[in-house]
Design a protein around this motif. Sequence first.
Motif, short mmCIF file in Angstrom:
data_model
loop_
_atom_site.label_atom_id
_atom_site.label_comp_id
_atom_site.label_asym_id
_atom_site.label_seq_id
_atom_site.Cartn_x
_atom_site.Cartn_y
_atom_site.Cartn_z
N PHE A 163 0.92 -4.69 -5.66
CA PHE A 163 0.79 -5.41 -4.39
C PHE A 163 1.46 -4.63 -3.24
CE2 PHE A 163 -0.23 -8.97 -7.22
CZ PHE A 163 -1.40 -9.38 -6.61
N ALA A 164 2.49 -3.88 -3.55
CA ALA A 164 3.12 -3.05 -2.51
C ALA A 164 2.11 -2.03 -1.99
CB ALA A 164 4.35 -2.34 -3.08
N SER A 165 1.33 -1.51 -2.91
CA SER A 165 0.33 -0.54 -2.51
C SER A 165 -0.79 -1.19 -1.70
CB SER A 165 -0.23 0.13 -3.77
OG SER A 165 -1.13 1.12 -3.40
N VAL A 166 -1.22 -2.38 -2.15
CA VAL A 166 -2.25 -3.13 -1.41
C VAL A 166 -1.77 -3.39 0.03
CG1 VAL A 166 -3.42 -5.37 -1.24
CG2 VAL A 166 -3.29 -4.20 -3.44
N LYS A 167 -0.47 -3.64 0.16
CA LYS A 167 0.07 -3.96 1.48
C LYS A 167 0.42 -2.72 2.30
CE LYS A 167 1.95 -8.40 0.06
NZ LYS A 167 3.12 -9.27 0.04
N GLY A 168 0.16 -1.55 1.71
CA GLY A 168 0.37 -0.31 2.46
C GLY A 168 1.82 0.12 2.56
N ILE A 169 2.66 -0.34 1.63
CA ILE A 169 4.06 0.11 1.64
C ILE A 169 4.10 1.52 1.03
CG2 ILE A 169 6.37 -0.33 0.69
CD1 ILE A 169 5.51 -3.35 0.67
#
Lengths: 240, 273
Positions: free
Chosen positions: B101-107
């Motif tokens: 989810f961090a990746s989905v959120k662009g972190i």
Amino acid sequence: MIRLIWTDIRRVLLKTGFYILPALLFLITVTVLKKGNRGFEDIYTDNQFTYRFVAAYIAAIPVFMAVYADELKSGAWVVAIGRGMSRRKIVVSKFLDGVILTVFMYVFFFALDLITMAYYMVTPTPLQMERAILLNLSYCLKNISYMGFASIFVYITWSASVGMIVEVIMISFTEMALGWVQDQLRIPLLDISMIGQIDQAFANYAAGKNWIVPAIAVIAYIVAFILISMEVFNRKELEL
Amino acid sequence: MGEAVIELKDIKKDYGSHAVLKGVNMQVNKGDIYGLVGRNGAGKTTIFKMILGLSEITEGTVSIAGSRTKSELYANRNKVGFFVGAKYFNYLSARDNLKYFASVKGIPHRHAKEEIDRVLEIVGLQNVKKPVKTFSLGMGQRLGIANALLGNPEILILDEPTNGLDPQGIADVRNMIKRFREEYGMTVIVSSHILGELEHTADRFGIVNEGIVVKEITQDDLNEKKSVIEIEVDDLERARQLLGEGGVKITRELAEKSTLEDYYFRLVGGSTE
């Protein structure tokens, strides 16, 4: 988007269930389907059967479940949209996830072919090798096209199971049904269909004829599926 | 009025001929803990869906962090974290779920580990190693909240975050919500159909009924003083009669009793604090 695709692929590759059906195919292949093969032509004939009736399902089911079912269940799309990601981007990235994973599956299937050939000490000529690769590629492309079409139903119904059933039905009956209609009604339905154009492109390539036009038709079909998916998804009400 | 971080103006939502939202006006200010209260089906979740872009607005405008155009609204949505319930990839660990989810959120990948450690610590799952598929409902809710916190959003939306939790779990979530504002400066919007649940957590409330925010009130409105006298009587009927004869109108009679929550915590230990 590339990052999202990579994240998805990484997630899928961590899923043990993704490997169960391919492992089963491996077992079936080495113990039943290719038992007793001796020459390249025998292996090639068996491969036509395997790709059409066994491998297609083995590639389609885990890929579809991993790309669509798991994402719906986890709320990942809702999170992405809620964070401002466009729905179009999601449709394209999920389709590309499916393409990458399907190619991954067919590379595995081709590796099985090479193992079988090595086992029977068959050394294919360059031409035979090209035929084997083209056969693998054509079925890989058919699966990608079926997935593109079936994904529309995921966006319509918000259910990966419905999409997967559509894909399985298409794998099972499309060629047969369109062929039957074509024969009975003398309407070239199969020829102009996505499947017919894939076959045409590969047949033309093998015969040294123009394969670009049918290839463009195949791409047009796939683009149309993606555009329809986008349109449906744009209108979809999502739940928290 | 403070600085508005979420503003809904005359939002209407129809499903065919059925109007779910009938002109919602609502303002959440920076630093608020805003409680959206109303019974099931009143329209709370639909309001959240409008804010998050999960559902098309029939009429009206949504503004997040002062957005004036559609593109600004899209861009500002990354300032919002929200709780989607206890949903996750159950074949992954809590950490791998958050990594996804961090990746989905662009972190950025280089910050992800640190960020995941931070949110796991906030929700108290930092030492949990067992697979997510074995999580209890409460742990699942915590993981959902951790997901909402990824990226340190300025605004946090929690739709019924205590659904299905036991009293201790409910108290923990309440305390977390207070921490989000006090320690991280977040604006929190939280919904519940259990009115008492938000009474001591939120400082502003939007009361939703049949698709509109009927009234927005503050804690001050709840604390409005009324003159109350307490008398002790042996004969309640006689007291009523005397008061009536004296021209005193009795508007309400209260029977004092403990709340179930008080009783529960007295009995089993633990507290709401």
